[in-house]
Design an enzyme around this catalytic site. Structure first.
Site, PDB file in Angstrom:
ATOM      1  N   LYS A   1      22.087  54.788  91.908  1.00  0.00           N
ATOM      2  CA  LYS A   1      20.651  54.912  91.539  1.00  0.00           C
ATOM      3  C   LYS A   1      20.587  53.956  90.134  1.00  0.00           C
ATOM      4  CE  LYS A   1      17.630  58.663  90.280  1.00  0.00           C
ATOM      5  NZ  LYS A   1      16.170  58.305  90.793  1.00  0.00           N
TER       6      LYS A   1
ATOM      7  N   LYS B   1      19.050  54.843  83.445  1.00  0.00           N
ATOM      8  CA  LYS B   1      19.651  54.556  81.979  1.00  0.00           C
ATOM      9  C   LYS B   1      20.928  55.292  81.970  1.00  0.00           C
ATOM     10  CE  LYS B   1      18.598  54.548  77.098  1.00  0.00           C
ATOM     11  NZ  LYS B   1      18.364  55.367  76.071  1.00  0.00           N
TER      12      LYS B   1
ATOM     13  N   LYS C   1      18.038  70.534  86.025  1.00  0.00           N
ATOM     14  CA  LYS C   1      17.968  70.597  84.625  1.00  0.00           C
ATOM     15  C   LYS C   1      18.753  71.726  83.813  1.00  0.00           C
ATOM     16  CE  LYS C   1      16.123  66.841  83.353  1.00  0.00           C
ATOM     17  NZ  LYS C   1      14.829  66.636  84.079  1.00  0.00           N
TER      18      LYS C   1
END
Ligand code: TRP
Length: 332
Positions: free
Chosen positions: A203, A206, A118
């Protein structure tokens, strides 16, 4: 005789308004099964965790949380059996987070693989919120406040669960009180389901725009399947296919009882991709039908009532554990 602990807790972040088949097969399906086997399930929507990357869109995070709670229920979570709640509706999580954050070594958090990823995505220390580093501490609080026997999650969550058990032991050691017992990780075993690919064979996510959502209509599902990825060199029915690399064949394996025959025909050039797409569409639509029906019954304010009741039940449990934590720390 000692009471058997049948409590289970899990949650998902409300970064998106809709859950997809990958979320369902990777985790949610397991929650529903455990609930139906008689476990006491606490089923949370982690809106505070969503803020670690979406603080600029906090209203959206909160709206998403309602939609995700609806997806939980549509997927088979029964609010009469399980406690469905939104994390920020139970302020005990925030207070317990402060207490545990004082006992968690910084090194454990900096080493977390999800944090490193992240951190790179967000673009460095000036853009990265302080709360992101504490993500696993907050997740640990979510778990420990309910003193569960186990936590059903997808495999990607294992590092967070490990830190959680380490923090629990550390709390006990620092306070000299046995407040927390280690919990188990309940990770789905069926790899074909847990790794269900997206429409393009990557995978399901969204951000790749390759999802089948639990709330998609029959027609939307059919449209999506039409452009799903199949064996690129199979242009005609008679060309041999490679089902291992074909998204439609992967769906058949999970959702169609006749998948083995279909795979053999695909390999032998005895069936076309159109037929496989049609069969996969039918199988998926059948699978999603009960979810669509339950979702229809959930219109209006029903979800707000369910969440209010869920928060009340969660607070009773969380409040008792928080009081125990404060007492163990000698905080009056
Ligand atoms: N981190 C989890 C995820 O991204 C969501 C989550 C938050 C969670 N709190 C939790 C999962 C507690 C299990 C238990 O999916």
């Amino acid at each position: 005789m000692a009471e058997t602990n049948r409590r289970i807790l899990s949650g998902m972040r409300s970064t998106n308004p809709r859950l997809h088949l990958g979320n369902y097969e990777g985790a949610l399906r397991n929650w529903v099964d455990l609930q139906n086997e008689g476990y006491d399930l606490f089923c949370m929507v982690a809106d505070l965790h969503a803020l670690t990357t979406m603080a600029e869109n906090s209203g959206e995070v909160s709206r998403n949380a309602r939609e995700i709670a609806k997806d939980y229920i549509a997927a088979g979570i029964d609010p009469a059996k399980s406690v469905v709640f939104i994390q920020s509706h139970v302020p005990e999580h925030s207070e317990a987070h402060v207490l545990l954050s004082m006992m968690t070594p910084l090194g454990w958090l900096e080493r977390t693989p999800t944090y490193k990823e992240k951190q790179t995505d967000l673009g460095g220390a000036e853009r990265e919120p302080y709360g992101l580093l504490g993500y696993p501490v907050l997740q640990t609080v979510d778990i420990l406040l309910y003193k569960p026997y186990g936590v059903p999650v997808g495999r990607d969550q294992a590092p967070h669960l490990e830190i959680g058990n380490d923090i629990a032991l550390r709390f006990n050691r620092i306070t000299g009180k046995e407040v927390f017992a280690p919990y188990k990780y309940l990770i789905p075993e069926d790899e074909n389901r847990a790794k269900l690919p997206g429409l393009d064979m990557r995978k399901m996510s969204k951000s790749y725009d390759n999802c089948i959502y639990l709330s998609d209509s029959e027609d939307e599902t059919a449209e999506k399947l039409k452009s799903a990825f199949t064996t690129p060199t199979k242009l005609r029915k008679t060309d041999p296919g490679i089902p291992e690399g074909c998204a439609v064949c992967q769906y058949l394996r999970v959702y169609s009882p006749n998948w083995e025959a279909a795979w053999n025909e695909d390999r032998a050039g005895e069936r076309g991709c159109m037929q496989s797409k049609k069969e996969a569409t039918e199988a998926i639509n059948e699978y999603l039908r009960p979810m669509r029906e339950r979702r229809k019954e959930l219109d209006g304010d029903a979800i707000e009532d369910i969440l209010r009741d869920g928060a009340k039940r969660a607070r009773e449990f969380a409040g008792a554990t928080l009081a125990e934590m404060r007492a163990a720390m000698g905080m009056y």
